[in-house]
Write a protein that holds these residues in place. Structure first.
Motif, PDB file in Angstrom:
ATOM      1  N   ASP A  23     -39.000  71.500  61.699  1.00 47.56           N
ATOM      2  CA  ASP A  23     -37.556  71.500  61.837  1.00 47.56           C
ATOM      3  C   ASP A  23     -36.931  71.359  60.443  1.00 47.56           C
ATOM      4  O   ASP A  23     -36.380  70.314  60.107  1.00 47.56           O
ATOM      5  CB  ASP A  23     -37.125  70.335  62.752  1.00 47.56           C
ATOM      6  N   ARG A  83     -23.470  72.441  60.814  1.00 43.90           N
ATOM      7  CA  ARG A  83     -24.288  71.833  61.866  1.00 43.90           C
ATOM      8  C   ARG A  83     -25.033  70.612  61.377  1.00 43.90           C
ATOM      9  O   ARG A  83     -26.020  70.192  61.990  1.00 43.90           O
ATOM     10  CB  ARG A  83     -25.272  72.874  62.415  1.00 43.90           C
ATOM     11  N   SER A 106     -29.040  64.630  64.312  1.00 42.88           N
ATOM     12  CA  SER A 106     -29.330  63.978  65.579  1.00 42.88           C
ATOM     13  C   SER A 106     -30.721  64.344  66.089  1.00 42.88           C
ATOM     14  O   SER A 106     -31.086  63.980  67.193  1.00 42.88           O
ATOM     15  CB  SER A 106     -28.268  64.332  66.621  1.00 42.88           C
ATOM     16  N   ALA A 107     -31.529  65.059  65.270  1.00 41.61           N
ATOM     17  CA  ALA A 107     -32.928  65.313  65.649  1.00 41.61           C
ATOM     18  C   ALA A 107     -33.599  63.967  65.903  1.00 41.61           C
ATOM     19  O   ALA A 107     -33.297  62.982  65.227  1.00 41.61           O
ATOM     20  CB  ALA A 107     -33.640  66.076  64.538  1.00 41.61           C
ATOM     21  N   GLN A 157     -34.280  72.294  59.017  1.00 39.88           N
ATOM     22  CA  GLN A 157     -32.875  71.897  58.873  1.00 39.88           C
ATOM     23  C   GLN A 157     -32.698  70.395  59.088  1.00 39.88           C
ATOM     24  O   GLN A 157     -31.853  69.778  58.451  1.00 39.88           O
ATOM     25  CB  GLN A 157     -31.982  72.706  59.826  1.00 39.88           C
ATOM     26  N   ALA A 158     -33.499  69.799  59.967  1.00 42.17           N
ATOM     27  CA  ALA A 158     -33.448  68.351  60.128  1.00 42.17           C
ATOM     28  C   ALA A 158     -33.928  67.677  58.848  1.00 42.17           C
ATOM     29  O   ALA A 158     -33.359  66.669  58.404  1.00 42.17           O
ATOM     30  CB  ALA A 158     -34.295  67.905  61.315  1.00 42.17           C
ATOM     31  N   LEU A 171     -24.319  67.442  61.381  1.00 44.93           N
ATOM     32  CA  LEU A 171     -24.363  66.294  62.288  1.00 44.93           C
ATOM     33  C   LEU A 171     -25.348  66.546  63.421  1.00 44.93           C
ATOM     34  O   LEU A 171     -26.115  65.661  63.809  1.00 44.93           O
ATOM     35  CB  LEU A 171     -22.971  66.001  62.838  1.00 44.93           C
ATOM     36  N   GLU A 172     -25.336  67.784  63.916  1.00 44.86           N
ATOM     37  CA  GLU A 172     -26.281  68.164  64.963  1.00 44.86           C
ATOM     38  C   GLU A 172     -27.718  68.011  64.460  1.00 44.86           C
ATOM     39  O   GLU A 172     -28.586  67.480  65.139  1.00 44.86           O
ATOM     40  CB  GLU A 172     -25.989  69.622  65.337  1.00 44.86           C
ATOM     41  N   ASN A 173     -27.960  68.479  63.217  1.00 42.57           N
ATOM     42  CA  ASN A 173     -29.310  68.382  62.651  1.00 42.57           C
ATOM     43  C   ASN A 173     -29.712  66.936  62.405  1.00 42.57           C
ATOM     44  O   ASN A 173     -30.882  66.586  62.488  1.00 42.57           O
ATOM     45  CB  ASN A 173     -29.402  69.183  61.345  1.00 42.57           C
TER      46      ASN A 173
END
Lengths: 282, 263
Positions: free
Chosen positions: A254, A59, A65-66, A256-257, A61-63
């Motif tokens: 956050d 994840r 995108s925070a 993971q971000a 890439l998702e992280n």
């Protein structure tokens, strides 16, 4: 994680440490060197391994995108490039003058320029506030005459980064320029070249690789700048929140971000180091 | 050519280490040792992690406890409640944790929070702080809407930032925010140094700063009240003793003197 520390060094050392027949004493003494060396390596490598292991790779890439990630990376890239430009423009002539100066004044100047290298960055931030703050020795007149406020602006971020990275640049480039044989200057001068022409036609080309590696060092130092920036420039998304500040703030809500952004910075740093190692750093 | 490379190398190494270290430092400290969080930190030592806004009263109470109990050391680390809760979740040694507001408690591992002793030790309200000479001319919450003012708030991840956002949103005021600092003391410092025209901090911070700042109170109708929960994670007599001091009448009067409201 910590229990892995002792295990890591034999693993690294095993192939080298095995004593060859008849060489047991040198083998033993080598082992005495290898154990602390291996522990040293572990102290540096383990945190990086920890970072890689705790990253949620599927994840990432998702992280990344925070919302706070891209403004921070963009600001970091813009301000560090500006910092490198300032270092090159101001630092290169300074390094050349220092490389060709031998007096007591030059030694003192060199010592003063080394201070930010050893100063805790947060102390640098306080010093920057005292100089460029609204009540600072430079900041107050600038505010009075020009109506410009420096703290809390991207300019403040660049000032903080220049403060910490210019010394690295100047010391590295001066070293490279001292390697330029002084006889070349003398020959150029006898052929009628002005000091400026000697600088542009002799020093710059010969010290080119040194300038490039100095610029890379300054850039790396600027990219990692935290203490002076948060103290002097503050922390505001898109304006003064650089990537390291975003990592610190994101870690609070956050994680993971924060980890994803750390990985991004690690990747960029490694990329630059890899490019440099191939070309200039040995 | 040959003299160039080696010259640059030591500085190169130093800079590289610095850059990589900073890129990696924060998350690298994370370790999954939450089960150890309730282990007391040692004989004769009480380790306290407390919200930055509690700096003055808790320091005074710690000194009093040490004076009354020779041989006992109370070690306090102040920071944003959020950061401290995160550190506890990652296994930082702690006996007593005092948080500004209850939101940071959600970050504590459930088993750790469930077994802990718990009491509310104080309450606090939000207040505007300006430099003593008030360069921005701030006399009410509505004045913060002036776009020429430099306003500093706490980060929206920490309790004082959440409280400030709540107050501003409810009042419909959008200030020109120039920075969001990592904890309430850092926020207040920007005002005491004169770099910001106004900051939103706690009433207790304005009281503890004394003459260094000027406070502008926010009417109760527009304000929020934060409770300060204190958790203790061990039944060690000194841990319980210190917790009892803080939540007892002496503790309450020290907190009230520092500008907090009684629980």
């Amino acid at each position: 994680m910590t229990t892995a520390t002792p295990g890591a060094s034999p693993e690294h050392g095993a192939p080298v440490r095995r004593p060859r027949p008849g060489l047991s004493r040198p083998g033993l003494s080598r082992a005495v060197l290898l154990v602390p060396a291996g522990l040293g390596v572990a102290l540096v490598v383990l945190p990086l391994v920890g970072l890689l292991l705790r990253t949620d790779w599927p994840r990432i890439l998702e992280n990344l995108s925070a919302p706070l990630v891209w403004p921070a990376i963009r600001l970091s890239l813009l301000t560090t490039l500006a910092t490198v430009a300032v270092c090159c423009v101001l630092g290169t002539p300074l390094a050349w003058l220092l490389a060709r100066a031998d007096g007591r004044a030059a030694s003192w100047l060199r010592a003063v320029l080394t201070v930010p290298v050893v100063l805790p960055p947060v102390v640098g931030g306080v010093a920057l506030l005292m100089a460029y703050g609204r009540r600072g020795v430079v900041g107050a007149p600038v505010l009075e005459l020009l109506g410009l406020r420096l703290p809390f602006t991207p300019t403040a971020v660049v000032l903080a980064q220049v403060f910490v990275s210019l010394p690295f640049f100047v010391l590295a480039v001066e070293g490279a320029m001292r390697g330029v044989d002084a006889r070349y200057d003398a020959v150029a001068a006898t052929l009628g070249a002005s000091p400026l022409r000697v600088f542009t036609r002799v020093a710059l080309p010969l010290a080119g690789p040194g300038i490039a590696s100095g610029a890379a060092l300054a850039w790396a130092r600027a990219l990692g700048e935290f203490g002076a920036t948060i103290t002097f420039a503050g922390n505001f998304e898109g304006r003064t929140q650089t990537a390291p500040l975003a990592v610190y703030v994101a870690l609070q809500n956050d994680p993971q971000a924060a980890i994803a952004l750390s990985i991004a910075m690690l990747a960029v740093s490694l990329l630059v180091l890899g490019l440099l190692r191939g070309r200039w750093l040995r | 050519m040959t003299a160039r490379g080696p010259r640059a190398t030591p500085a190169a190494a130093a800079a590289i280490v610095a850059a990589l270290g900073l890129a990696a430092c924060s998350p690298a400290t994370t370790e999954d040792t939450s089960a150890d969080a309730e282990v007391p930190t040692g004989e004769g030592v009480v380790t306290v992690l407390a919200a930055a806004s509690l700096t003055e009263p808790l320091t005074a109470l710690a000194e009093r406890y040490e004076a009354d109990n020779p041989g006992v050391t109370v070690r306090i680390s102040f920071g944003s409640s959020t950061t401290l809760a995160q550190q506890i979740a990652e296994g930082a040694p702690v006996d007593v944790y005092a948080s500004a507001g209850e939101s940071a408690l959600d970050l504590l591992p459930e088993d750790v929070a469930a077994d802990a002793g718990r009491a509310t030790v104080a309450r606090n309200t939000v207040e505007i702080a300006t430099p003593p000479d008030d360069p921005g001319g701030v006399s009410s919450l509505a004045d913060l809407a002036d776009p020429d003012l430099d306003v500093v708030l706490c980060a929206d991840t920490v309790p004082c930032g959440k409280a400030a956002d709540e107050v501003l949103t409810a009042a419909g005021v959008t200030p020109n925010v120039v920075s969001r600092e990592v904890d309430v003391k850092a926020t207040l410092t920007k005002v005491t140094l004169g770099e910001a025209d106004a900051a939103m901090v706690y009433h207790s911070d304005v009281v503890s700063a004394g003459d260094d700042v000027r406070g502008v109170e926010i009417p109760d109708a527009d304000n929020v009240t934060l409770v300060y929960p204190m958790l203790w994670f061990s039944q060690d007599p000194d841990v319980v003793g210190f917790a009892d001091l803080v939540r007892g009448t002496d503790g309450t009067s020290a907190l009230v003197e520092a500008g907090f409201l009684a629980p």
